[in-house]
Design an enzyme around this catalytic site. Structure first.
Site, mmCIF file in Angstrom:
data_model
loop_
_atom_site.group_PDB
_atom_site.id
_atom_site.type_symbol
_atom_site.label_atom_id
_atom_site.label_comp_id
_atom_site.label_asym_id
_atom_site.label_seq_id
_atom_site.Cartn_x
_atom_site.Cartn_y
_atom_site.Cartn_z
ATOM 1 N N ASP A 64 -20.729 45.937 12.564
ATOM 2 C CA ASP A 64 -22.173 46.109 12.447
ATOM 3 C C ASP A 64 -22.568 46.933 13.676
ATOM 4 O OD1 ASP A 64 -24.903 45.968 12.534
ATOM 5 O OD2 ASP A 64 -25.037 43.813 12.201
ATOM 6 N N TYR B 19 -31.597 67.373 -4.385
ATOM 7 C CA TYR B 19 -31.257 66.035 -4.877
ATOM 8 C C TYR B 19 -29.763 65.769 -4.703
ATOM 9 C CZ TYR B 19 -31.540 61.847 -7.770
ATOM 10 O OH TYR B 19 -31.511 60.554 -8.209
ATOM 11 N N PHE C 131 -26.412 39.066 12.814
ATOM 12 C CA PHE C 131 -27.830 39.429 12.845
ATOM 13 C C PHE C 131 -28.549 38.765 11.669
ATOM 14 C CE2 PHE C 131 -31.353 42.461 12.048
ATOM 15 C CZ PHE C 131 -31.991 42.288 13.261
ATOM 16 N N HIS D 147 -39.538 34.126 9.737
ATOM 17 C CA HIS D 147 -40.217 34.536 10.981
ATOM 18 C C HIS D 147 -41.161 35.718 10.790
ATOM 19 C CE1 HIS D 147 -36.491 36.796 10.643
ATOM 20 N NE2 HIS D 147 -37.000 37.721 11.419
ATOM 21 N N LYS E 71 -31.696 52.235 15.594
ATOM 22 C CA LYS E 71 -31.365 51.881 16.973
ATOM 23 C C LYS E 71 -30.637 53.066 17.615
ATOM 24 C CE LYS E 71 -32.181 47.727 15.019
ATOM 25 N NZ LYS E 71 -31.451 46.940 14.046
ATOM 26 N N ALA F 166 -25.241 48.831 14.903
ATOM 27 C CA ALA F 166 -26.587 49.264 15.302
ATOM 28 C C ALA F 166 -26.624 49.841 16.715
ATOM 29 C CB ALA F 166 -27.564 48.090 15.178
HETATM 30 C C1 PLP Z 1 -31.372 46.038 13.127
HETATM 31 C C2 PLP Z 1 -30.086 45.453 12.844
HETATM 32 C C3 PLP Z 1 -29.628 45.295 11.529
HETATM 33 C C4 PLP Z 1 -30.465 45.619 10.313
HETATM 34 O O1 PLP Z 1 -30.928 46.920 10.321
HETATM 35 P P1 PLP Z 1 -32.334 47.364 9.680
HETATM 36 O O2 PLP Z 1 -32.338 48.825 9.883
HETATM 37 O O3 PLP Z 1 -33.407 46.670 10.440
HETATM 38 O O4 PLP Z 1 -32.314 46.979 8.257
HETATM 39 C C5 PLP Z 1 -28.369 44.771 11.350
HETATM 40 N N1 PLP Z 1 -27.611 44.399 12.400
HETATM 41 C C6 PLP Z 1 -28.023 44.531 13.679
HETATM 42 C C7 PLP Z 1 -27.127 44.119 14.802
HETATM 43 C C8 PLP Z 1 -29.269 45.049 13.949
HETATM 44 O O5 PLP Z 1 -29.682 45.133 15.210
#
Ligand code: PLP
Length: 458
Positions: free
Chosen positions: A215, A72, A124, A450, A258, A217
């Protein structure tokens, strides 16, 4: 003769998928209220709905799962991942979360307040959702070239520094909690941001004293584009480029579904200790104790290996070549797509593809449904449904571009699958003028509609 390119992996485990008949698909899509999110995965042959959490892990990652530490508090898996985050991105403070939107939720709980504005490059949908949920506003400062699908600009994810400066100039420091830079920019077509632009954003942010959050991803795909398209980076490694990019950030949110090449998980990391202390409180409330957040120990282990793989060797070359293999077939057939091709997906320009469908009838959704019916391929609408209604006027927001996004899962499909997708679209393209009408909404949610919207044929 030069030997042709081939993937730098072989396949150790397979999962069967099934081809259905058009008649079956007509029934299924009707039962799904013409929303592709409502289909069962076994009703889909090739699933290009998203590249999020749909990739194939490596044998090293599966091995790492077995040695996950499920304590934990203070698990070794947490420390593996924390060290990897520091090594790759340079941030001292790290919180694991269950996915990208959770990182946004925790960070924005600390930073974003009612009435504020958050400038960025085509935020996003979850990012925008978390901003608007707090009654703040996302301001899109993406360069205009991003909205010309035929323009050859190599970095269509870039922020227009003049637009950004206008926002910074016309608000007080207190009204702008942060600038968001999305790498790569998903909503404008998986388009990268250049290093030069990142430096300019940082300089503008410094001038006005505003923090910059990445951000992240698809941070590695973004680095690949810098390596391949930006002068001076051809001989730098992906690791070096990533390290340079993140020097200019105060923190990051990341969906590890991603470029983490795992099926679930996320990262929130930052330099500011004070933010971190406040974020820990929200993380405990929303996600879990700070050494696991929303993740199991094994998932943190697999993510640490995924971050290693995505920034090393030929991984990105394999990845982006496959996306471009599909995209180039469509381009050769005269099908309108966002150019240059992005990193994780091919974006088909639905308005040019189906010029007879009015924007009120959801053009990209219409094309997505056609492709499913034609070939059992599931793509996703990035258009009016996704853009949602204006929170104040409640009117539909019509984005400049309507895309059918074909997102390619990592290390999952072969190029034969890509051939099926391309042929399916070519068949529709041939009979495009016979497609005369689109869809109308029967039922929708007040935010992020969506996912659950119900439609019927117009
Ligand atoms: C997928 C994504 C998110 C959100 O992530 P989740 O894991 O789906 O919650 C935020 N910003 C970008 C650019 C993304 O592609």
């Amino acid at each position: 003769m030069d030997l042709p390119f081939a993937e730098n992996y072989k396949i150790k485990m397979v999962e069967p998928i099934y081809q259905s008949t058009r008649k079956q698909r007509e029934k299924w899509i009707d039962e799904a209220h013409y929303n592709l999110f409502n289909l069962r995965s076994d009703q889909v042959f090739i699933d290009l709905l998203t590249d999020s959490g749909t990739g194939a892990m490596s044998d090293r990652q599966w091995g790492a799962l077995m040695t996950g530490d499920e304590s934990y508090a203070g698990s070794s898996s947490f420390h593996h991942l924390k060290d990897k985050v520091k090594e790759i991105f340079g941030f001292d403070y790290f919180l694991p979360v269950h996915q990208g939107r959770a990182a946004e939720n925790v960070l924005f709980s600390v930073l974003v307040k009612e009435g504020q504005v958050v400038p960025g490059n085509s935020h996003f949908d979850t990012t925008k959702g978390h901003i608007e949920f707090r009654k703040a506003k996302a301001i899109d400062c993406t360069i205009d070239e991003a909205f010309d699908t035929n323009g050859g600009h190599p970095f269509k994810g870039n922020i227009d520094i003049e637009k950004l400066t206008n926002v910074l100039e016309s608000h007080t420091k207190e009204q702008i909690p942060l600038i968001i830079v999305t790498l790569t920019c998903n909503s404008s077509g998986g388009q990268p941001v250049s290093m030069k632009n990142i430096k300019q954003i940082r300089a503008a942010a410094d001038q006005y004293g505003i923090p910059v959050i990445f951000d992240s991803a698809r941070f590695a795909e973004n680095a690949w584009f810098i390596q391949n398209r930006e002068e001076g980076y051809a001989n730098k490694s992906i690791r070096e480029i990533v390290a340079e990019m993140y020097q200019y950030a105060d923190g990051m949110t990341m969906s590890s579904k991603k470029d983490g090449i795992v099926n679930i998980g996320g990262i929130l990391a930052m330099r500011n200790e004070n933010w971190y202390k406040q974020a820990m409180v929200f993380n405990i409330m929303y996600e879990g104790f700070n050494t696991y957040g929303g993740m199991a120990g094994r998932d943190m282990n697999a993510l640490a290996v995924g971050l290693d793989e995505v920034t090393n060797g030929d991984y990105l070359e394999n990845r982006i070549r496959q996306v471009h293999y599909l995209g180039n077939q469509l381009i050769d057939a005269g099908i309108p797509v966002q150019k240059p091709l992005g990193g994780h997906a091919v974006f088909v320009d639905a308005k040019s593809f189906l010029p007879r469908i009015p924007k009120e009838e959801y053009v990209a959704q219409t094309l997505a449904i056609e492709l499913y019916l034609e070939a059992g391929v599931r793509g996703v609408e990035v258009g009016t449904l996704l853009a949602d209604r204006d929170p104040e006027t409640k009117q539909n927001r019509y984005p400049k571009l309507e895309f059918l996004r074909l997102a390619i899962p990592r290390r999952t499909y072969t190029n034969n699958h890509m051939d099926v997708v391309a042929t399916g679209l070519m068949n529709i393209f041939e009979r495009r003028n016979s497609i005369q009408s689109g869809f109308q909404i029967v039922e929708e949610a007040p935010i992020m509609r969506h996912f659950t919207v119900k439609l019927k044929q117009k």
